[in-house]
Write an enzyme that holds these catalytic residues in place. Sequence first.
Site, PDB file in Angstrom:
ATOM      1  CG  HIS B  59      -2.074   7.588   7.436  1.00  0.00           C
ATOM      2  ND1 HIS B  59      -1.877   8.937   7.462  1.00  0.00           N
ATOM      3  CD2 HIS B  59      -0.973   7.039   6.855  1.00  0.00           C
ATOM      4  CE1 HIS B  59      -0.704   9.202   6.903  1.00  0.00           C
ATOM      5  NE2 HIS B  59      -0.129   8.075   6.526  1.00  0.00           N
ATOM      6  CB  ILE B 345       2.815  -0.651  -1.127  1.00  0.00           C
ATOM      7  CG1 ILE B 345       2.428  -1.944  -1.839  1.00  0.00           C
ATOM      8  CG2 ILE B 345       2.181  -0.584   0.265  1.00  0.00           C
ATOM      9  CD1 ILE B 345       0.941  -2.119  -2.079  1.00  0.00           C
TER      10      ILE B 345
END
Lengths: 418, 483, 125
Positions: B59, B345
Amino acid sequence: MREFSFDAVVVGGGAAGMAAALALDSRGRTVALVDREAGLGGILLQCIHNGFGLIEFDEELSGPEFAERIEEGVRKSRIEAFCAATVIDLEAAGEEKTLVCVSSSLGILRLKCRVVVLAMGCRERNRGNIRIPGTRPAGVFTAGLAQRLVNIEGYLPGRDIVIIGSGDIGLIMARRMSWVGCEVHAVVEILPYPSGLTRNIVQCLHDFDIPLYLSHLTTRIYGRDRVEGVEVTPLENGALVPAKAFEIPCDTVLLSVGLVPENELSKKAGIDINPATNGPAVDSTMMTNLGGVFACGNVLHVHDLVDFVVEESRRAGGYAADWLDGQRPKAEARVKIGANVRYVSPGRVDLARENKIYLRSLVVKNDATLEVRLDKALVRSIRKNHVQPSEMISLELKPGELGAGSSRAEPVVEISIR
Amino acid sequence: MSPSREGIEGRFDVAVIGAGVSGACIARRLSAYELRVALIEKEEDVSFGVSKANSGIVHGGFHHNKKYLKARLEVQGGMMFDRLKAELDFPFVRCGIVVAAMHDDELRGIGQLYSQGVENGAIGIEMCSRERLLELEPRLSPDCVGGLYAPGGGIIEPYRFVFSLVESARKNGVVLFTGWKLVSAAREELAWRLRSSDGRIVEASYVVNAAGLHADDVSRAFGAEDFRIQGRKGEYYLLDRLTKAKPDRVVFPVPSASSKGMLVIPTVEGTVLLGPTATSTDDKEDFATSRVELETILRSAKNLVPAISESDVITSFAGIRSVLGEDFYIDVSGKAPALIQVAGIQSPGLTASPAIGEYVKDLLKKAGLRLVEKADWDPFVDKVPRAKDLTPFELDEFVKADPAFGNIVCRCERVTEAEIVAAIRRGHTTLDGIKYFTRAQMGRCQGGFCTYRILKIIMRETGMAWDEITKRGEGSRVLGGEL
Amino acid sequence: MTCITCPIGCSLSIEREDGGSLVVTGNRCPRGAAYAREELLSPKRTVTATVRARTVVKAAEGGGGAELPRRVPCRTLSAFPRERVGELLSLLYGIELELPVERGKILVKDALGTGIDVIVTRSIA
């Protein structure tokens, strides 16, 4: 890296490739035939059922016998076969072409030539292509993969089978699985009519009392690790009726949902594809937009019978030899797809000579008429007792039959079914 | 992949439970120290849980507010990938990310993302006019009105990343246990005694709970914090590499409150991925796709990149993200001794994972683990040559050395027998394991041509019988009988 | 009834004439008429199957998978009584064949006393 030169290189050593190579060889041309498998014969080797060769040999043969008969011709010819060699690139720079191949025994091989005949066949559409939702367990196979496993490798894909799609391979596999002791619980077909040949419906389903669900969609595959069943939903007037959905427990799903010509090599080389056939767009000599590159057999359009593949490929090989001799089409006309026709191959005819074309109907119809028009004028009309999308129609067009020819600069031959 | 199935399998300083991307990063980080480390995985192969089915994105560092741990670890982790790629040879490209606003009221969201990115320290982030955006990504819909560009974002093959991490960890002494499902944990003297469903025992002074979707069950087994991991299912479509709709960069829509939205992702290996959807699920084994969700993806993706076509679809699949509130939960357990919790997560977990490895290493140190660097730690793994990436000249040389490089097993993705053998010799003996390692069966024919060849190579290389070969472990046997 | 002797698949009708003889219509060739009568009175099928090959797998490591097939295809030389197909298949599945083998080799002579032979349909060297 080794390099060899030939007049022509044929890609694919199945029925189509062998027939095209033999035609080129008989015209005195040097030919290489490349196939990724260890031997020639292609997919016919796993088609151990009978029904091949009625037109070609006037005998009913199994796939391996048909392949071997043709292969014997190849062995007697001067054709050089490169087996266990995969073509990874086709470079076409004007007249000269190079096929880059890789094999375990020879490493990288560069085959130089003026003519290339593409005869790579087709592949099966798979679950992703038809987007069946559900889980992703083991036990989902294409019918052709299952056929290979059973007929050559000697392994069963599973025990309790549902077949999705009523294509010929699926029907043949329904019988095969029954004959090896498995239970075939259903064949599910989205269309209102079967996709396979009539004789296969009769011989492969009726003989074993296997239910054929027409107008039914497989809406879900379930089972966490291994297939546990499929959910099937009927279609009424083209719309799903979820209230009537039902489950068929099974441990194996075989998919027979259509074939797609394998044209990745063609596309990479810059060959134009005809969206109606998914094969190369070709002229009246089955030549692609790359001069000297021809296509035939299932890579051009999916055939129903190997006999037609061989006939077409032999002609393609002949045209390729003509091209090497410097001959070019004289009076090409575009073939227009008329009413009720799915496609016509090739998409051009040469008004100056005899043509043979193959077409498929869009509809199931009794007492149909095949109409041929040249520049809108009806020039031929042929009665057909029965037409259906699963059966290819062949049509011969001779110069005389096309009337006085065309006076237009771009003549159009239209073919329709009424 | 596992050694003996009975009795005590060893005494370790640290046992990491879960060989997904977090566990693999942690184990590999710990492998740099003089420690005995066990990496424990319940599935047949590593990366078979959350880490195998996700967007495969590194990202851009602008999606989350820096008040969250996940935002900080995202930026830190994202910067570590270049070095990791050099060491570990996995497919990764920093192709950049664009976020496209499709109407004016979405431009406010773009502004917020931009400020967030700048605050987080995302490098090179840029606000774009419509023209700039279309120049960066010509396949975007001409209806876009502007957006954001984050050049640091990239694409990665997540399972290859995990495979390489685990290979590197094992090379440096980490012991991997697969098919090892935890049933109980007991504290005995100064160590945890972990028992598997098939009676195997691992003892470890410290334990890291990186069990992904099942981190809640694992925490309970240790008598530690009681929390619940919520599954969030995401469905995807994969498009053929010959699609005309392959963008040059990852294309995001403007995100909503709960999700980053459905993306158009050019995968590192040349295909295109569309998705994910986001639906909460209580069944953590529910990887089924549904017609409705898949149609949503196509609609949404076509809105961003109009050239997308149904006819390019080669497969669909679903993954489940493990959600625990808003943020990651990475901390020393307050209830169970010598236990580090690595839970919740979700996105951007893959991006953050290298930083998670660092962070957990520091937590272990804080908890009393003695860290002494190995003098001979080797960060590199052996590069596996891939026919697809070789020139004909190079491939020719490889075939001379090993004829198996001349046998192309998977035609769609151009994978040779040598690569299949390399996968098997690294312990990937299921069809899926081989698929993730080599890409064979991942292309347009989806294994129609190569599956039988791969089955035969597995039998030859491992001596397994036909009824021992599975798609992805127990219960997923591939064949049903022998003639 | 649909004729299956060739790909055309004629739709056949069978009627019993006053004299008791069967009259077939819809057929385009004599084989169609014969098929219709036979299908009604004693249906027969060409049976195709495979038999086990006694193979030693050739060293295939790095050799491009040039190993031999595990099954050898075969078929009945003519159509076989449908009700005895199961029996025939059991017989064939019990056979193990030594390689190499030539196409056309008679695998079973006069199978189950029907007078019909089963032949090998692929040469494997």
